[in-house]
Scaffold this active site. Structure first.
Site, PDB file in Angstrom:
ATOM      1  N   THR A 221     -41.338  16.442   1.851  1.00  0.00           N
ATOM      2  CA  THR A 221     -40.452  17.479   1.331  1.00  0.00           C
ATOM      3  C   THR A 221     -39.576  18.039   2.444  1.00  0.00           C
ATOM      4  OG1 THR A 221     -42.112  18.064  -0.327  1.00  0.00           O
ATOM      5  CG2 THR A 221     -40.374  19.681   0.097  1.00  0.00           C
TER       6      THR A 221
ATOM      7  N   CYS B 199     -43.431  20.315  29.028  1.00  0.00           N
ATOM      8  CA  CYS B 199     -44.292  19.358  28.332  1.00  0.00           C
ATOM      9  C   CYS B 199     -45.345  18.747  29.250  1.00  0.00           C
ATOM     10  CB  CYS B 199     -43.444  18.257  27.701  1.00  0.00           C
ATOM     11  SG  CYS B 199     -42.456  18.848  26.314  1.00  0.00           S
TER      12      CYS B 199
ATOM     13  N   GLN C 118     -30.596  18.131  26.684  1.00  0.00           N
ATOM     14  CA  GLN C 118     -30.117  19.083  27.677  1.00  0.00           C
ATOM     15  C   GLN C 118     -28.599  19.028  27.865  1.00  0.00           C
ATOM     16  OE1 GLN C 118     -31.912  21.414  28.681  1.00  0.00           O
ATOM     17  NE2 GLN C 118     -33.964  20.655  28.189  1.00  0.00           N
TER      18      GLN C 118
ATOM     19  N   ALA D 189     -36.718  17.161  18.977  1.00  0.00           N
ATOM     20  CA  ALA D 189     -36.330  16.037  19.835  1.00  0.00           C
ATOM     21  C   ALA D 189     -37.447  15.011  20.004  1.00  0.00           C
ATOM     22  CB  ALA D 189     -35.886  16.554  21.201  1.00  0.00           C
TER      23      ALA D 189
ATOM     24  N   ASN E 150     -34.033  16.866  32.608  1.00  0.00           N
ATOM     25  CA  ASN E 150     -34.513  18.214  32.311  1.00  0.00           C
ATOM     26  C   ASN E 150     -35.206  18.896  33.479  1.00  0.00           C
ATOM     27  OD1 ASN E 150     -36.529  16.122  31.759  1.00  0.00           O
ATOM     28  ND2 ASN E 150     -37.860  17.792  31.127  1.00  0.00           N
TER      29      ASN E 150
ATOM     30  N   SER F 190     -32.105  18.766  19.821  1.00  0.00           N
ATOM     31  CA  SER F 190     -33.074  19.798  19.447  1.00  0.00           C
ATOM     32  C   SER F 190     -32.370  21.138  19.291  1.00  0.00           C
ATOM     33  CB  SER F 190     -34.157  19.906  20.527  1.00  0.00           C
ATOM     34  OG  SER F 190     -35.026  20.977  20.245  1.00  0.00           O
TER      35      SER F 190
ATOM     36  N   HIS G  41     -33.896  24.268  19.339  1.00  0.00           N
ATOM     37  CA  HIS G  41     -34.424  25.418  20.086  1.00  0.00           C
ATOM     38  C   HIS G  41     -33.952  25.453  21.540  1.00  0.00           C
ATOM     39  CE1 HIS G  41     -37.811  23.977  22.724  1.00  0.00           C
ATOM     40  NE2 HIS G  41     -37.713  22.922  21.949  1.00  0.00           N
TER      41      HIS G  41
END
Length: 380
Positions: A236, A323, A180, A69, A150, A198, A200
Site C-alpha cells: 500500500t 550509518c 548528498q 535512499a 558523505n 532521500s 530527510h
C-alpha cells in the site's frame, strides 16, 4: 543549540510539516481504491510524481517512490544486476561508497556469486579514473558511484565517468547515489541510468525517497505485491509521504545558488580558522568538493571525547558516517585514502546548511579550541 550534522539529517521544514499533517487527516484513503476519496488521494500522489519529474527534467514514468535512499540504492543495484545477469556477472563500485551501496555489493559477491571490483581513490579522496577504465569489461553490467562523498565531500566527475563507461562498454548501466548532491549542486540525470535520493537530507520526511530509473532500463522488483509503482514496489502506497516529496524538493531547489554561496563562505571561514590550530589536519580536499561537508582530524585526540565535550555545550557534530557510527573501526573512506593512522582515527565531520550562521560557527570554534586545550592539559 548549534547543529553541525546536516549531512546526517536535517530539521523538518515547517511548510512541509504543516502540509503533511493536513494530508494525513484529509487524504488517508488507499490510493488504489476505486471510490472518489481513493482516486483523489492517488491524483495527489501522481501530481507529486509529475512535479518531481519536471523539476529533475525527466519523465514522470521514470520516478519511483521508495522509503529512502537505502531502499533506492538496493532497488537500483540488485534490481539491475538480477535483470541483466544474462549479459555477465561483473560489477564495479568504489571503495568509499555509503554502506547501503557498499554492503549491497558485498552481498551480491558473497551470496549471489557476482564478481565485484572496488575502485580505489587517491590520497585526496578523488576516484582513480584510470583504474576504473582498466576494470570495465565486456561482461560488466553495472557501475555504481556516489556523486558527493558523505564523509569528506569529494565530488565525483560523473560526466567523465559516464564517458569512460560509454567508451569501454556502452551497454553497461550506470547508477549514482545522489543523496548528498540534491538541492546543493546541479544534477543532470541524462548522464545516468539510475539515481537515488532521500527527503530527510533536504528538510523533508524520514522514510521518504525516490529512485530515478531511465525508461530504457529494466529492473527486477525486490518487493513483489500489487500494481503499486508500476509493479516495481508492492505494498500500500505511503501516499502522504510520497506526495510531500514534491514540495520538499521545490523548497530545496529555491535559491540554490544563493544557499550554495552562503555555505561556501562558511566553509572557507571554518577551514581558515581550523588551519590555525596546531593539531588539526583537514581531510576534505581543496578542489572538486562540496562546501556542505568539512572533514578534519584533531590528531592525538579521541574524536568521541571531543564529540561528547561539544555536546555538553549543545554543539552537535559527527565523527563519521552516521550509518557506521557505532563501529569502532576507522572510516572506510579515510582508510581508502591511506591517511596516516593517527589522522584517520581522529577524524571529525561537520556539515553546514543555509541555516548555519557565522555566530554559530564562532561559538563552535571557541568551544572546540578550549576543549582541545583542556584535554591536552589533562593528558599532560
Amino acid at each position: 543549540m548549534i547543529y553541525l550534522d546536516y549531512v546526517s539529517t536535517t530539521p523538518l521544514n515547517n511548510e512541509v510539516n504543516k502540509m503533511y499533517q493536513s494530508l494525513l487527516n484529509d487524504y488517508f484513503a488507499n490510493s488504489d481504491s476505486l471510490y472518489l476519496l481513493g482516486i483523489q488521494t492517488s491524483r495527489l500522489m501522481e501530481q507529486s510524481r509529475k512535479l518531481i519529474a519536471d523539476m529533475l527534467k525527466v519523465k514522470a514514468t521514470e520516478i519511483i517512490f521508495t522509503s529512502g535512499a537505502s531502499e533506492s540504492n538496493n532497488m537500483a543495484i540488485k534490481g539491475c544486476v538480477f535483470q541483466y545477469q544474462g549479459r555477465g556477472k561483473h560489477l564495479i563500485t568504489t571503495a568509499v561508497e555509503h554502506s547501503s551501496v557498499y554492503n549491497t555489493f558485498i552481498q551480491l559477491r558473497d551470496v549471489f556469486g557476482f564478481d565485484v571490483d572496488f575502485i580505489s581513490v587517491h590520497k585526496d579522496g578523488h576516484l582513480n579514473l584510470e583504474e576504473l577504465e582498466s576494470k570495465i569489461r565486456k561482461d560488466t553490467i553495472l557501475v555504481s558511484t556516489m556523486y558527493v562523498n558523505n564523509e569528506i565531500g569529494v565530488i565525483n566527475p560523473i560526466r567523465k565517468i559516464k564517458e569512460i563507461i560509454t567508451k569501454c562498454n556502452p551497454i553497461t548501466k550506470y547508477h549514482v547515489d545522489m543523496v548528498q548532491a540534491l538541492g546543493k549542486i546541479p544534477i543532470d540525470l541524462s548522464l545516468v541510468d539510475l539515481a537515488s535520493f532521500s527527503a530527510h537530507k533536504i528538510y523533508g520526511l524520514k522514510g521518504s525517497g525516490i529512485l530515478y530509473k531511465k525508461d530504457s532500463t529494466s529492473l527486477i522488483p525486490l518487493i513483489n505485491g500489487g500494481q503499486q509503482e508500476d509493479g516495481m514496489r508492492g505494498g500500500t502506497s505511503n501516499t502522504a509521504t510520497h506526495t510531500m516529496f514534491a514540495k520538499t524538493l521545490r523548497l530545496a531547489l529555491e535559491n540554490q545558488d544563493k544557499k550554495y554561496q552562503h555555505v561556501l563562505s562558511i566553509h572557507q571561514y571554518v577551514r581558515k580558522e581550523l588551519s590555525k590550530e596546531d593539531d588539526i589536519v583537514i581531510n576534505t580536499p581543496l578542489q572538486d568538493f562540496s562546501p556542505y561537508i568539512l572533514n578534519f582530524s584533531c590528531v592525538g585526540y579521541k574524536p568521541e571525547v571531543i564529540l561528547h565535550a561539544l555536546e555538553k555545550e549543545e554543539c552537535y557534530i559527527s565523527t563519521k558516517s552516521t550509518c557506521s557510527s557505532h563501529k569502532n573501526d576507522v572510516s572506510r573512506t579515510l582508510s581508502a585514502m591511506k591517511l596516516n593512522d593517527e589522522v584517520a582515527k581522529s577524524a571529525i565531520r561537520i556539515s553546514f546548511s543555509h541555516l548555519t550562521t557565522i555566530e554559530e560557527i564562532d561559538e563552535f570554534l571557541y568551544h572546540l579550541h578550549h576543549i582541545l586545550k583542556t584535554i591536552k592539559k589533562q593528558r599532560g
